[in-house]
Motif scaffolding. Structure first.
Motif, PDB file in Angstrom:
ATOM      1  N   UNK A 181       3.824 -10.321   4.861  1.00  0.00           N
ATOM      2  CA  UNK A 181       4.533  -9.664   3.765  1.00  0.00           C
ATOM      3  C   UNK A 181       5.760  -8.920   4.284  1.00  0.00           C
ATOM      4  N   UNK A 182       5.614  -8.280   5.437  1.00  0.00           N
ATOM      5  CA  UNK A 182       6.737  -7.531   6.018  1.00  0.00           C
ATOM      6  C   UNK A 182       7.881  -8.471   6.400  1.00  0.00           C
ATOM      7  N   UNK A 183       7.533  -9.609   7.005  1.00  0.00           N
ATOM      8  CA  UNK A 183       8.555 -10.579   7.402  1.00  0.00           C
ATOM      9  C   UNK A 183       9.289 -11.159   6.195  1.00  0.00           C
ATOM     10  N   UNK A 184       8.584 -11.283   5.075  1.00  0.00           N
ATOM     11  CA  UNK A 184       9.183 -11.841   3.864  1.00  0.00           C
ATOM     12  C   UNK A 184       9.905 -10.788   3.023  1.00  0.00           C
ATOM     13  N   UNK A 185       9.921  -9.554   3.500  1.00  0.00           N
ATOM     14  CA  UNK A 185      10.603  -8.497   2.771  1.00  0.00           C
ATOM     15  C   UNK A 185       9.850  -7.991   1.560  1.00  0.00           C
ATOM     16  N   UNK A 186       8.527  -8.169   1.556  1.00  0.00           N
ATOM     17  CA  UNK A 186       7.722  -7.773   0.409  1.00  0.00           C
ATOM     18  C   UNK A 186       7.161  -6.356   0.527  1.00  0.00           C
ATOM     19  N   UNK A 187       7.743  -5.530   1.385  1.00  0.00           N
ATOM     20  CA  UNK A 187       7.243  -4.174   1.549  1.00  0.00           C
ATOM     21  C   UNK A 187       8.350  -3.174   1.232  1.00  0.00           C
ATOM     22  N   UNK A 188       7.949  -2.023   0.714  1.00  0.00           N
ATOM     23  CA  UNK A 188       8.877  -0.932   0.414  1.00  0.00           C
ATOM     24  C   UNK A 188       8.540   0.219   1.353  1.00  0.00           C
ATOM     25  N   UNK A 189       9.367   0.414   2.379  1.00  0.00           N
ATOM     26  CA  UNK A 189       9.089   1.421   3.400  1.00  0.00           C
ATOM     27  C   UNK A 189       9.033   2.821   2.799  1.00  0.00           C
ATOM     28  N   UNK A 190       9.851   3.096   1.782  1.00  0.00           N
ATOM     29  CA  UNK A 190       9.842   4.412   1.142  1.00  0.00           C
ATOM     30  C   UNK A 190       8.479   4.684   0.515  1.00  0.00           C
ATOM     31  N   UNK A 191       7.945   3.682  -0.142  1.00  0.00           N
ATOM     32  CA  UNK A 191       6.628   3.825  -0.773  1.00  0.00           C
ATOM     33  C   UNK A 191       5.546   4.035   0.275  1.00  0.00           C
ATOM     34  N   UNK A 192       5.580   3.218   1.322  1.00  0.00           N
ATOM     35  CA  UNK A 192       4.566   3.312   2.379  1.00  0.00           C
ATOM     36  C   UNK A 192       4.625   4.670   3.063  1.00  0.00           C
ATOM     37  N   UNK A 193       5.828   5.149   3.339  1.00  0.00           N
ATOM     38  CA  UNK A 193       5.990   6.411   4.054  1.00  0.00           C
ATOM     39  C   UNK A 193       5.443   7.600   3.258  1.00  0.00           C
ATOM     40  N   UNK A 194       5.607   7.578   1.937  1.00  0.00           N
ATOM     41  CA  UNK A 194       5.144   8.700   1.125  1.00  0.00           C
ATOM     42  C   UNK A 194       3.652   8.609   0.804  1.00  0.00           C
ATOM     43  N   UNK A 195       3.104   7.395   0.774  1.00  0.00           N
ATOM     44  CA  UNK A 195       1.699   7.208   0.405  1.00  0.00           C
ATOM     45  C   UNK A 195       0.768   7.286   1.609  1.00  0.00           C
ATOM     46  N   UNK A 196       1.286   6.963   2.805  1.00  0.00           N
ATOM     47  CA  UNK A 196       0.442   6.811   3.983  1.00  0.00           C
ATOM     48  C   UNK A 196      -0.279   8.092   4.419  1.00  0.00           C
ATOM     49  N   UNK A 197       0.369   9.271   4.426  1.00  0.00           N
ATOM     50  CA  UNK A 197      -0.359  10.476   4.876  1.00  0.00           C
ATOM     51  C   UNK A 197      -1.632  10.735   4.075  1.00  0.00           C
ATOM     52  N   UNK A 198      -1.547  10.629   2.761  1.00  0.00           N
ATOM     53  CA  UNK A 198      -2.735  10.837   1.942  1.00  0.00           C
ATOM     54  C   UNK A 198      -3.791   9.780   2.184  1.00  0.00           C
ATOM     55  N   UNK A 199      -3.381   8.533   2.375  1.00  0.00           N
ATOM     56  CA  UNK A 199      -4.323   7.440   2.612  1.00  0.00           C
ATOM     57  C   UNK A 199      -5.069   7.643   3.931  1.00  0.00           C
ATOM     58  N   UNK A 200      -4.346   8.048   4.979  1.00  0.00           N
ATOM     59  CA  UNK A 200      -4.988   8.296   6.269  1.00  0.00           C
ATOM     60  C   UNK A 200      -5.979   9.456   6.170  1.00  0.00           C
ATOM     61  N   UNK A 201      -5.564  10.521   5.491  1.00  0.00           N
ATOM     62  CA  UNK A 201      -6.450  11.674   5.314  1.00  0.00           C
ATOM     63  C   UNK A 201      -7.675  11.292   4.490  1.00  0.00           C
ATOM     64  N   UNK A 202      -7.446  10.570   3.395  1.00  0.00           N
ATOM     65  CA  UNK A 202      -8.550  10.173   2.536  1.00  0.00           C
ATOM     66  C   UNK A 202      -9.528   9.234   3.220  1.00  0.00           C
TER      67      UNK A 202
END
Length: 268
Positions: free
Chosen positions: A75-96
């Motif tokens: 997905x990353x190679x095909x450009x199907x990821x939004x880094x802004x979304x991942x960066x803001x969502x990841x801290x809570x996901x790791x904590x959870x």
């Protein structure tokens, strides 16, 4: 559990092959199938009752780390990821993810299957209803909002032994993220969520009072992990090919009914 390896490992190979096909066909994580199967197999193999569900959840999350990484990379190679979304969502996901594994370790053995069953029932209903209800969008939340949302997703996903895609995708699409980006971003977040949850289960399992079976890394049972991951990686491609030949929306409805039956069996 050593004497049971001769049949447990082949059973996990079969489970992994089915999980891979369903993952490619329906775009779901394998935990919804892996956890119930392992919770049935582990007692037959002699696992202690208080170990069964934590081991099933931990092994499921570990298999997701291995199988979902390939999907996330593509997905990353095909450009199907939004880094802004991942960066803001990841801290809570790791904590959870860590919080969910800690909660699972402290819940009584008879309660955890019911928690899993309740979560699966809600996911099955969400899968069924999402195909009939038109989606709505809302403004993208702040960092604090995403921290809270990611934490809840991480806790629920870790308690269910899933990568969180079935929660993250509707969450992102509700806030206006284009579906292709939502799926790609969810796959990337799911890898880190599984790593976080698995790490917690490993740590808490290593400090468990009663010894775990041989070939366990914390609560992760390595023979089951190798069997599931070994075949699911190979069969995912077949599931993707079937999406062009089979009525996926009907299969999703059938699968959601199957999940409801699984949830009821875990609840009662």
């Amino acid at each position: 559990m050593l004497d049971a390896l001769w049949w447990l490992f082949p059973a996990c190979l079969v489970t992994g092959s089915v999980v891979g096909v369903l993952a490619g066909l329906l775009g779901i994580g394998g935990g919804l199938l892996v956890v119930p199967v392992l919770s049935y197999l582990f007692p037959l193999a002699g696992a202690l009752p208080e170990h069964v569900m934590p081991m099933a959840l931990a092994t499921s999350l570990a298999s997701i780390v291995l199988t979902a990484s390939s999907s996330a990379r593509n997905h990353y190679r095909m450009g199907n990821t939004d880094i802004r979304v991942i960066r803001t969502l990841l801290p809570g996901i790791l904590l959870g993810g860590l919080m969910g594994s800690a909660l699972a370790d402290h819940l009584p053995a008879e309660v955890l299957p019911r928690v899993f069953g309740g979560i699966v029932m809600l996911l099955a209903l969400q899968m069924f209803v999402s195909m009939r209800v038109k989606a709505t969008t809302a403004p993208f939340p702040s960092r604090v909002g995403n921290l809270a949302g990611g934490t809840v997703i991480g806790i629920v996903s870790s308690l269910a032994g899933i990568g969180g895609g079935s929660l993250i995708v509707p969450y992102l699409s509700h806030f206006g993220v284009e579906m292709r980006k939502a799926i790609g971003s969810a796959s990337m977040c799911g890898v880190f969520l599984a790593i976080s949850g698995m790490t917690g289960f490993v740590i808490f399992g290593l400090h468990h009072e009663q010894p775990l079976p041989a070939y366990s890394l914390g609560y992760v049972y390595l023979p089951a992990l190798l069997g599931i991951a070994g075949t699911s990686v190979l069969t995912t491609g077949y599931g993707v090919k079937l999406t062009t030949r089979l009525p996926v929306h009907i299969i999703k409805q059938v699968f959601s009914v199957f999940l409801l039956l699984v949830a009821l069996s875990m609840l009662f």
